[in-house]
Design an enzyme around this catalytic site. Structure first.
Site, PDB file in Angstrom:
ATOM      1  N   HIS A  48       0.775  -1.154  -0.170  1.00  0.00           N
ATOM      2  CA  HIS A  48      -0.101  -0.132   0.127  1.00  0.00           C
ATOM      3  C   HIS A  48       0.848   1.261  -0.015  1.00  0.00           C
ATOM      4  O   HIS A  48       2.085   1.138   0.113  1.00  0.00           O
ATOM      5  CB  HIS A  48      -0.998  -0.005   1.303  1.00  0.00           C
ATOM      6  CG  HIS A  48      -0.443  -0.042   2.339  1.00  0.00           C
ATOM      7  ND1 HIS A  48       0.523  -0.678   3.268  1.00  0.00           N
ATOM      8  CD2 HIS A  48      -0.580   1.026   3.215  1.00  0.00           C
ATOM      9  CE1 HIS A  48       0.797  -0.331   4.339  1.00  0.00           C
ATOM     10  NE2 HIS A  48       0.298   0.836   4.528  1.00  0.00           N
ATOM     11  N   HIS A  50       1.725   3.964   2.021  1.00  0.00           N
ATOM     12  CA  HIS A  50       2.077   4.732   3.121  1.00  0.00           C
ATOM     13  C   HIS A  50       3.424   4.831   2.790  1.00  0.00           C
ATOM     14  O   HIS A  50       4.100   3.918   2.587  1.00  0.00           O
ATOM     15  CB  HIS A  50       1.642   4.317   4.532  1.00  0.00           C
ATOM     16  CG  HIS A  50       0.293   4.433   4.692  1.00  0.00           C
ATOM     17  ND1 HIS A  50      -0.632   3.661   5.673  1.00  0.00           N
ATOM     18  CD2 HIS A  50      -0.551   5.441   4.060  1.00  0.00           C
ATOM     19  CE1 HIS A  50      -1.665   4.305   5.744  1.00  0.00           C
ATOM     20  NE2 HIS A  50      -1.985   5.139   4.903  1.00  0.00           N
ATOM     21  N   ASP A  52       6.275   4.688   5.109  1.00  0.00           N
ATOM     22  CA  ASP A  52       6.728   3.828   5.757  1.00  0.00           C
ATOM     23  C   ASP A  52       6.902   2.257   5.148  1.00  0.00           C
ATOM     24  O   ASP A  52       7.346   1.436   5.570  1.00  0.00           O
ATOM     25  CB  ASP A  52       6.337   3.514   7.218  1.00  0.00           C
ATOM     26  CG  ASP A  52       4.970   2.979   7.396  1.00  0.00           C
ATOM     27  OD1 ASP A  52       3.995   3.495   6.868  1.00  0.00           O
ATOM     28  OD2 ASP A  52       4.728   2.174   8.169  1.00  0.00           O
ATOM     29  N   ASP A 127      -0.078  -3.672   6.189  1.00  0.00           N
ATOM     30  CA  ASP A 127      -0.932  -3.303   7.654  1.00  0.00           C
ATOM     31  C   ASP A 127      -2.250  -3.661   7.638  1.00  0.00           C
ATOM     32  O   ASP A 127      -3.258  -2.743   8.113  1.00  0.00           O
ATOM     33  CB  ASP A 127      -0.767  -1.611   7.674  1.00  0.00           C
ATOM     34  CG  ASP A 127       0.547  -1.107   7.849  1.00  0.00           C
ATOM     35  OD1 ASP A 127       1.574  -2.079   8.238  1.00  0.00           O
ATOM     36  OD2 ASP A 127       0.863   0.139   7.722  1.00  0.00           O
ATOM     37  N   HIS A 165       4.603  -4.591  11.003  1.00  0.00           N
ATOM     38  CA  HIS A 165       4.824  -3.876  12.071  1.00  0.00           C
ATOM     39  C   HIS A 165       4.833  -4.857  13.416  1.00  0.00           C
ATOM     40  O   HIS A 165       4.252  -5.871  13.330  1.00  0.00           O
ATOM     41  CB  HIS A 165       3.850  -3.033  12.419  1.00  0.00           C
ATOM     42  CG  HIS A 165       3.826  -1.765  11.432  1.00  0.00           C
ATOM     43  ND1 HIS A 165       4.510  -0.727  12.086  1.00  0.00           N
ATOM     44  CD2 HIS A 165       3.166  -1.375  10.495  1.00  0.00           C
ATOM     45  CE1 HIS A 165       4.600   0.288  10.895  1.00  0.00           C
ATOM     46  NE2 HIS A 165       3.535  -0.172   9.910  1.00  0.00           N
TER      47      HIS A 165
END
Ligand code: ZN
Ligand code: FE
Length: 255
Positions: A48, A50, A52, A127, A165
């Site tokens: 995706h 983002h 990070d 995520d 994460h």
């Protein structure tokens, strides 16, 4: 490999070729490759948009010439091969399948690699699914996220879930609040606390374990539904999407 405070960049190697998933930072990848001068970065998989997860893409492509794959309906550093539900990616002689998992972002995708020889299946889900939790709903709806998690939960139990994460322990504190009587959960918390105390990642997680301990894969279980209804004061006839939405909101507010 760890990146930033709590991101993981996954690297898969087959012989002298490697693929990385969601390189938010090029540095840890370049450092890892410097210790293996024979290694070629064949591909970069992005789940995706983002930063990070994409911040290292351009640098890595320039440094290595790796082919970039990413979500068809999101904006990530160009050029890349756009992918969506059911499409297949051939890299390292392996074939990944793409699963659309909207929710955290609107065009989020996951990459699934079926079992190879003696190796367990792998899921790179960005995520969307975390151990003991799920991503926040920044762009998608609770209904979309519930369906996305249903699609992931339907994969084989042996699947190793490669989340982006290390949120496991804080997710599990919330999970224990929702399901204090879940003995599998209590056992899993002890295992994860030991790993973290030793400086080890809690990931990848086993999908079968997630089905037993992750409240976001268990929102239809009577224990979880009842806890959410009580916490959010939902009517007893609240539908599954309302229960899931209230569970996600409960986690957002949880400290
Ligand atoms: Zn994200
Ligand atoms: Fe992230």
């Amino acid at each position: 490999m760890p990146a930033f405070a709590d991101n993981y960049i996954w690297m898969l190697q087959v012989g002298a070729h490697a693929v990385v998933v969601d390189p938010g930072d090029a540095r840890p990848v370049l450092d890892a490759m410097a210790t293996r001068p024979d290694l070629t970065l064949a591909a970069i998989l992005v789940t995706h948009h983002h930063a990070d997860h994409t911040g290292g893409v351009a640098t890595l492509r320039e440094a290595t010439g790796a082919q970039v794959y990413g979500p068809a309906h999101e904006t990530i550093p160009e050029p890349f091969t756009p992918l969506s539900q059911g499409e297949r990616v051939q890299v390292l002689g392996l074939e990944f399948t793409v699963i659309d998992v909207p929710g955290h972002t609107a065009g989020h995708i996951a990459y699934y690699l079926p079992a190879q020889g003696g190796e367990a299946p792998l899921l790179f889900c960005g995520d969307t699914l975390f151990s003991g939790g799920c991503g926040r709903l920044f762009e998608g709806t609770p209904r979309q996220m519930l369906h996305s998690l249903d699609a992931l939960a339907a994969l084989p139990g042996e699947t190793r879930v490669c989340c982006a994460h290390e949120y496991t322990l804080s997710n599990l504190r919330f999970a224990r609040t929702v399901e204090p009587g879940n003995t599998n959960l209590i056992e899993y918390i002890a295992q994860c606390e030991t790993l973290r105390a030793q400086g080890q990642p809690t990931l990848p997680a086993r999908l079968a374990t997630e089905r037993q301990i992750n409240p976001f894969l268990r929102s239809r279980e009577a224990t979880v539904t009842a806890a959410v209804q009580e916490h959010a004061e939902l009517p007893t006839d609240a539908g599954e999407v309302d229960v899931f939405a209230a569970l996600r909101q409960w986690k957002n507010d949880f400290r």
